[in-house]
Design an enzyme around this catalytic site. Structure first.
Site, PDB file in Angstrom:
ATOM      1  N   SER A  56       0.697  -1.151   0.044  1.00 16.28           N
ATOM      2  CA  SER A  56      -0.175   0.339   0.180  1.00 16.28           C
ATOM      3  C   SER A  56       1.297   1.004  -0.194  1.00 16.28           C
ATOM      4  O   SER A  56       1.478   1.279  -1.008  1.00 16.28           O
ATOM      5  CB  SER A  56      -0.971  -0.085   1.242  1.00 16.28           C
ATOM      6  OG  SER A  56      -1.942   1.123   1.131  1.00 16.28           O
ATOM      7  N   ASP A 205      -5.604  -3.889  -2.817  1.00 11.95           N
ATOM      8  CA  ASP A 205      -4.347  -3.232  -1.763  1.00 11.95           C
ATOM      9  C   ASP A 205      -3.621  -5.096  -1.502  1.00 11.95           C
ATOM     10  O   ASP A 205      -4.345  -5.687  -0.770  1.00 11.95           O
ATOM     11  CB  ASP A 205      -5.240  -2.790  -0.723  1.00 11.95           C
ATOM     12  CG  ASP A 205      -4.478  -1.862  -0.558  1.00 11.95           C
ATOM     13  OD1 ASP A 205      -3.480  -2.226   0.526  1.00 11.95           O
ATOM     14  OD2 ASP A 205      -3.969  -0.928   0.206  1.00 11.95           O
TER      15      ASP A 205
END
Length: 760
Positions: A56, A205
């Protein structure tokens, strides 16, 4: 034996110096900006980083480092307003295309549906906020992607990005491909950003399954030492009895993300747990504080780091390595454009936005991309690039028809509240077809609006289509819940307009439109302050044609209570109408029924612009002028009702302000906006309206105009506004230089917006 022992002693420093270090960076949203501070501390103390693995925000910071950016360069990006704008979806002003007339609406909730070829529907979960982030990440990482040729081991520092395949419920380690796509996939937080398709699979993600990728770093690089930096939540050893509510509030948005587990590290590794729990995952406005905490935390552990990692890399060596990496030549222009996910005919619409006659650089591609997504039908198009026989700028999306259903309205402390329902349907063939419907319903205001726009492709698109607008305003229903019953305006207005328009851009900022409309209006009003609803009101009807041409520009940051941007309009109208005046029981004069031609010209010039002085204060200026030879129609009352009006404050359209209406006027305004918080405004505004004519009425005769060059009226407002996802929430105290509506207070939730009257 002695010889062997001597060789071991000689080689021992070489073995020690060969110590390899992997840097593992967790996800954590804005808190991940602390990673940039950690990198700065490591390079200052000559600590080597041989590999980087990130999740991320950790993949963004780590990916930029792997792409050759220095810690200072990463810091500058992290602390810049640019990053905040990328995350918020704010387009830089030089790329804003504001030549389309975009009527804002007071919606609170938008439900988006896609249709397949059989017109079966599916919910589109994308929030359409990643288009700015996508194109800027693609630009910043273009060089490294080309030099590495899709092999992340060939970057300045070998790199891995963590992503998640939620359909297969597994983590995905990205080690090749377009670097920016891997980083973007690694931060595709569910319900916040759109997933990215990599090798045919949609990836989300990396924090969904591995927010602290220690094991992937070991498997990929087998380092001797891992520096693990965690800025997200951790797997807790025991229940957080005293902090559970605080941690819950922090974790609600990211409840689906994996937590960091420091137990994955060995005793020879280093764990840097950055204390950023007091910050939100969306606290990008506090980037400097977060960066400093990351730097200071690493500095506090620098002795431990230097003890466990005894190899050093000098600044001179790092500079030489970066120079060597960036000395490789790459083509800085694209040879062609590739479109995926669209048929050949539909792809032509997209490619025609670009200048395909010669190679183009990224800046030109970026301009064309923003010009394309100026129409929100194309917001889901994903920009990238590919290296084959030709270097191609690539756009990937899908061409399904799209429907938006919008629900909203405005709630106020006066009886001018309304509910709103809107529908927006778009589909692409060789042209882009758009169908828009808006419905307002409330005690004061009711409206139906329909627009069909057909847009033809090209670098200068041309749009054409019909419009229908029906508005009803009932000024008798204006009770005030804060100040009690006001002086009522006895007026009921209905205006109808059916038109055909054509519009096209003149340049990036300005558009030109022309429209021919049929108008059918009726006003019912009283000439007396006291009335009986059973009595017959005076009436004025207007019917005929309006021909208008408008030059316009609008890039204000909010449709109401703006603090940034500008707006400009010049419109020239020709009215060819017939007026029909019928006196009623409330008439105070002896004017008979009149039915006559009412033909006139009208020129309007209006501008509004805001200037920023630091982050917390902006100043706005507004100017508006109208010149018209509109004739008197019926009585002075009916003439004033239909004269051009100046609407300086948020509730001006709900009041019949006779001192702010005239066929020829000049108006000025100044606005002071203080913003102690990103979305909070304290506003103080003042306006002057000067009519250069007076309307004079003589008993039994149609009124006439007499010049009175200096005849100012004033208006002012002071209030507090908070901008939310459902619009503005505000409270204002308003003043008008008007005998009936002098002081007022208004509490509102949502933008208080109305369609223009057919004569405006």
């Amino acid at each position: 034996m002695k010889l062997h022992f001597l060789l071991i002693l000689i080689c021992l420093p070489i073995i020690t110096n060969a110590q390899k270090v992997a840097l593992v960076l967790s996800g954590g949203g804005a808190k991940g900006l602390a990673h940039a501070g950690v990198l700065k501390a490591l390079e200052e103390h000559e600590i080597p980083v041989d590999y980087v693995v990130g999740t991320s925000m950790g993949s963004i910071v780590g990916g930029f480092y792997a792409a050759g950016y220095t810690p200072d360069q990463i810091k500058n990006i992290a602390l810049s307003q640019d990053l905040q704008d990328w995350v918020d979806g704010v387009i830089d002003e030089k790329y804003q295309y504001s030549y389309h007339e975009k009527m804002p609406d007071p919606s609170w909730l938008t439900i988006k549906l896609d249709f397949d070829s059989a017109f079966n529907t599916s919910l589109d979960p994308s929030l359409d906020r990643d288009y700015v982030l996508n194109i800027n990440l693609a630009e910043k990482l273009q060089y490294a992607s080309y030099v590495s040729n899709g092999n992340y081991d060939s970057l300045f520092v070998p790199f891995r990005a963590m992503a998640s395949n939620i359909f297969m419920e597994k983590q995905v380690v990205l080690d090749s491909g377009v670097l920016y796509e891997a980083i973007r996939a690694s931060m595709a937080i569910p319900l916040l950003y759109s997933p990215v398709r990599v090798e045919g699979e949609l990836l989300f993600d990396g924090g969904v399954y591995n927010n602290f990728p220690v094991n992937p770093a070991r498997k990929a690089f087998a380092p001797e030492v891992i520096i693990g930096v965690n800025v997200g939540s951790k797997v807790l050893d025991k229940y957080p009895k005293d902090d559970d509510e605080k941690l819950l509030a922090e974790s609600l948005l990211f409840f689906m993300l994996n937590k960091g587990d420091p137990s994955l590290l060995d005793s020879t590794d280093i764990f840097i747990d950055v204390p950023v729990s007091d910050y939100s995952t969306l606290d990008f406005a506090k980037a400097k504080e977060i960066y400093d905490i990351g730097y200071n935390t690493a500095m506090a552990q620098i002795d431990e780091i230097r003890t466990k990692i005894n190899r050093r890399v000098s600044p001179e060596e790092m500079d030489e390595r970066r120079k060597a990496f960036f000395s490789q030549s790459i083509p800085y222009t694209f040879d062609t454009i590739e479109v995926e996910g669209f048929s050949k005919k539909k792809s032509e619409y997209i490619t025609n936005v670009f200048n395909k006659d010669k190679p183009f650089d990224f800046e030109q591609a970026k301009n064309a991309y923003y010009r394309l997504i100026d129409n929100d039908y194309f917001l889901n198009i994903f920009p990238s690039y590919s290296k084959g026989d030709q270097y191609a700028f690539q756009l990937t999306g899908h061409s399904k028809p799209r429907l938006k259903a919008k629900v909203g309205g405005s709630l106020t402390s006066r009886n001018i509240s309304y509910m709103y329902l809107g529908f927006d349907f778009k589909r692409l063939s060789r042209v882009l077809e758009e169908y828009e419907t808006k419905i307002y319903a409330g005690p004061f205001y009711e409206s139906f609006y329909f627009k069909n726009r057909i847009t033809f492709p090209g670098q200068r698109t041309v749009s054409i289509g019909p419009t229908i607008a029906i508005n009803h305003r009932d000024y008798l229903n204006l009770s005030d819940y804060l100040l009690g019953a006001p002086d009522l305006t006895i007026l009921d207005r209905v205006d109808r307009k059916m038109g055909l328009f054509v519009g096209f851009p003149l340049n990036q900022k300005y558009g030109l439109s022309a429209e021919v409309s049929y108008i059918l209006n009726k006003d019912k009003f009283s000439e007396q302050a006291n009335f009986n609803t059973s009595q017959e009101f005076d009436e004025l009807g207007l019917e005929g044609l309006r021909i208008e041409a408008t030059l316009y520009h609008d890039n204000l940051n909010h449709p109401q209570f703006a603090s940034r941007g500008s707006k400009f309009e010049v419109s020239l109208s020709r009215f060819l109408l017939e007026s029909d005046y019928r006196p009623g029981a409330t008439s105070t004069g002896t004017l008979p029924t009149q039915k006559e031609d009412a033909n006139w010209y009208s020129l309007k010039v209006a501008g509004e612009k805001y200037f920023s002085f630091g982050k917390k204060y902006s100043w706005g200026a507004q100017i508006e002028g109208v010149y018209s030879n509109q004739p008197a129609m019926g009585t002075s009352k009916s003439t004033i009702i239909n004269s051009p009006g100046f609407y300086p404050l948020q509730d001006s359209r709900t009041l019949l302000l006779e001192n702010f209406r005239a066929r020829q006027y000049l108006a000025l305004g100044m606005k002071n906006i203080w913003s102690p918080h990103k979305n909070l405004q304290l506003r103080l505004e003042g306006y002057m309206f000067n009519s250069i004519e007076n309307l004079v009425e003589e008993t039994g005769n149609t009124p006439h105009y007499e010049y009175d060059w200096i005849n100012p009226s004033f208006a002012a407002t002071s209030g507090i506004v908070y901008h939310t996802v459902v619009g503005a929430i505000g409270f204002h105290v308003n003043y008008y230089d008007d005998p009936k509506q002098q002081w007022g207070a208004l509490l509102q939730v949502g933008y208080l917006l109305f369609n223009n009257h057919s004569l405006e």
